[in-house]
Design a protein around this motif. Sequence first.
Motif, short mmCIF file in Angstrom:
data_model
loop_
_atom_site.label_atom_id
_atom_site.label_comp_id
_atom_site.label_asym_id
_atom_site.label_seq_id
_atom_site.Cartn_x
_atom_site.Cartn_y
_atom_site.Cartn_z
N ARG A 138 6.31 31.35 62.93
CA ARG A 138 5.72 30.42 64.36
C ARG A 138 5.31 31.47 65.39
NH1 ARG A 138 7.83 24.79 64.50
NH2 ARG A 138 8.03 24.18 61.73
N ASP A 139 6.35 32.33 65.49
CA ASP A 139 5.69 33.40 66.86
C ASP A 139 6.17 34.74 66.36
OD1 ASP A 139 6.11 35.00 69.19
OD2 ASP A 139 6.57 33.16 69.91
N ASP A 189 9.34 37.57 66.65
CA ASP A 189 10.27 37.03 66.26
C ASP A 189 10.51 38.57 64.49
OD1 ASP A 189 11.08 35.15 68.04
OD2 ASP A 189 10.06 33.43 66.93
N CYS A 215 18.72 30.43 68.06
CA CYS A 215 17.61 30.56 68.05
C CYS A 215 16.38 29.93 67.58
CB CYS A 215 17.02 32.43 68.49
SG CYS A 215 17.76 32.60 70.15
N HIS A 259 16.43 26.08 68.40
CA HIS A 259 15.87 25.72 69.19
C HIS A 259 15.01 25.65 68.45
CE1 HIS A 259 18.54 24.20 71.99
NE2 HIS A 259 19.03 25.30 71.84
N ARG A 260 14.32 26.64 68.10
CA ARG A 260 12.96 27.75 67.67
C ARG A 260 12.96 27.55 66.18
NH1 ARG A 260 9.22 28.58 72.15
NH2 ARG A 260 8.08 30.07 70.98
N ASN A 304 13.88 28.72 56.88
CA ASN A 304 14.71 28.55 57.66
C ASN A 304 15.96 27.66 57.45
OD1 ASN A 304 12.65 28.46 60.23
ND2 ASN A 304 11.77 26.75 59.28
N HIS A 342 17.62 29.19 79.76
CA HIS A 342 17.31 28.48 78.51
C HIS A 342 17.72 26.84 79.28
CE1 HIS A 342 18.83 27.02 74.38
NE2 HIS A 342 19.94 26.39 74.69
N ARG A 371 13.65 25.53 74.85
CA ARG A 371 12.51 25.38 74.18
C ARG A 371 11.83 27.09 74.50
NH1 ARG A 371 11.75 22.78 69.28
NH2 ARG A 371 9.28 23.56 69.50
N ARG A 372 11.73 27.54 75.42
CA ARG A 372 11.83 28.64 76.13
C ARG A 372 11.96 29.53 75.23
NH1 ARG A 372 13.15 28.82 81.26
NH2 ARG A 372 11.08 28.04 82.34
N HIS A 373 11.40 30.66 74.79
CA HIS A 373 11.16 31.54 73.58
C HIS A 373 12.03 32.35 74.21
CE1 HIS A 373 10.48 34.87 71.27
NE2 HIS A 373 10.00 34.60 70.82
#
Length: 415
Positions: free
Chosen positions: A67-68, A71, A121, A124-125, A136, A309, A314-316
């Motif tokens: 997704r990012d 990561d 982490c 949350h994301r 996941n 946080h 949800r902040r990376h």
Amino acid sequence: MAKLQQKGQAKHASRKSTDSGRSDLSSSGDDDADAIPEPSKSPNLAVPAGPQWAFLDPLLVSTGVLRDPRDTVFIKTIAWLLIGSASALYLVLGRWSWWHFAAHAAWVGRHATTFVLMLHCVCHRPLFARHVHALNWIVPYVLAPFYGHTWDTFYFHHIKHHHIEDNGPHDLSSTLSYQRDSPLHFAIYFARFFFLTVVELPLYFYRKGWASTAFRMLAMESASWSMFAALGYIGTHYTSSTPDQAYLAATMCFAVPVVLMRFGMMSGNWAQHAFVDTERPDCDYVQSLTCIDNEYNALAFNDGYHTSHHLNPRRHWADHPGNLVACADDYAKHGTLVFRGIDFHITWFHLMTKNYKALATAYVHLDATAKRPSDDEIMRMLQGRVRRMSDDEIAAYYSKTGVKAAARRVPGSSQ
């Protein structure tokens, strides 16, 4: 003050805030404000523990499964931590030996912090894209039992409970009603969490009308311990170990890490929410601690930036250092507490030993418009911030903050 090299990892750090903030406190010419280290601009986010395997980054990004793209570090960390899973299975289902267990314990101890904050982490994301969503499950279901976690308990407590209640009166891990520099109060706090959360948390969900969540949490906790026992049973009948050795292996590889991990998580949470402003206990700026410029952030995906946080769960994780730098004025205006060079567990130890001198030395003064307080003034402020709030004080405050308290009130409770 000279700039310090940022230990926490960051890339493309966020420069946005809901309030206007200083763009870079570390470049301020006012010597009364302590310098905040600049976020790293490294093109690759480092693997906290294990080989970097940087050559894999372009390949992993090109697959489109993340997704990012920042990561990729998690995929490499997952692959590395599978070694510990294989080690535990061999000890339980293969052959037990004390020298192997000593090496295994050292491995788990070295990587436990990295694992739990990776789990944090990805809860949350989510790590993987929707079209490969099943991947996941690797961190919370495949790896978790080998690094001190039962299935889903962290997710339900942290995501579905702690961040909703936000250290308020209905948060089962709230620190408000405890004297936060008292070893006795911490022992009571930990004992309640360790022995009663398995009952209190499902009851909390049930009272909120989330009966299916309550059932799932109980079912997954029970399934985890049943799986630990089943592996021990298999080890007694189908391996070269003696029955005593097989059960010992299951206990040492699964049960003991759960106890130690839960102690570590609660001592960390105690420190993260130890310094509460009793005039504003529901304000995330002053009920969450930030720890910077330490080795912990490099191992724990910037977990030390706990205020950032809680302001945006949800902040990376790579954006936390940039948020502190970009919004330092906001943090200073609200009175956020920042420590340099120590982490939450060192903070917890200093609280248990009432070593306020060490905490004052670590204190970071953010306000460029005011002179840095003396160490004695900082120590008095810190002692005031760890004061226990009485039940009447908590009830009176949260009754005044009507909308927020009502939104968090558990049906059927007295408050």
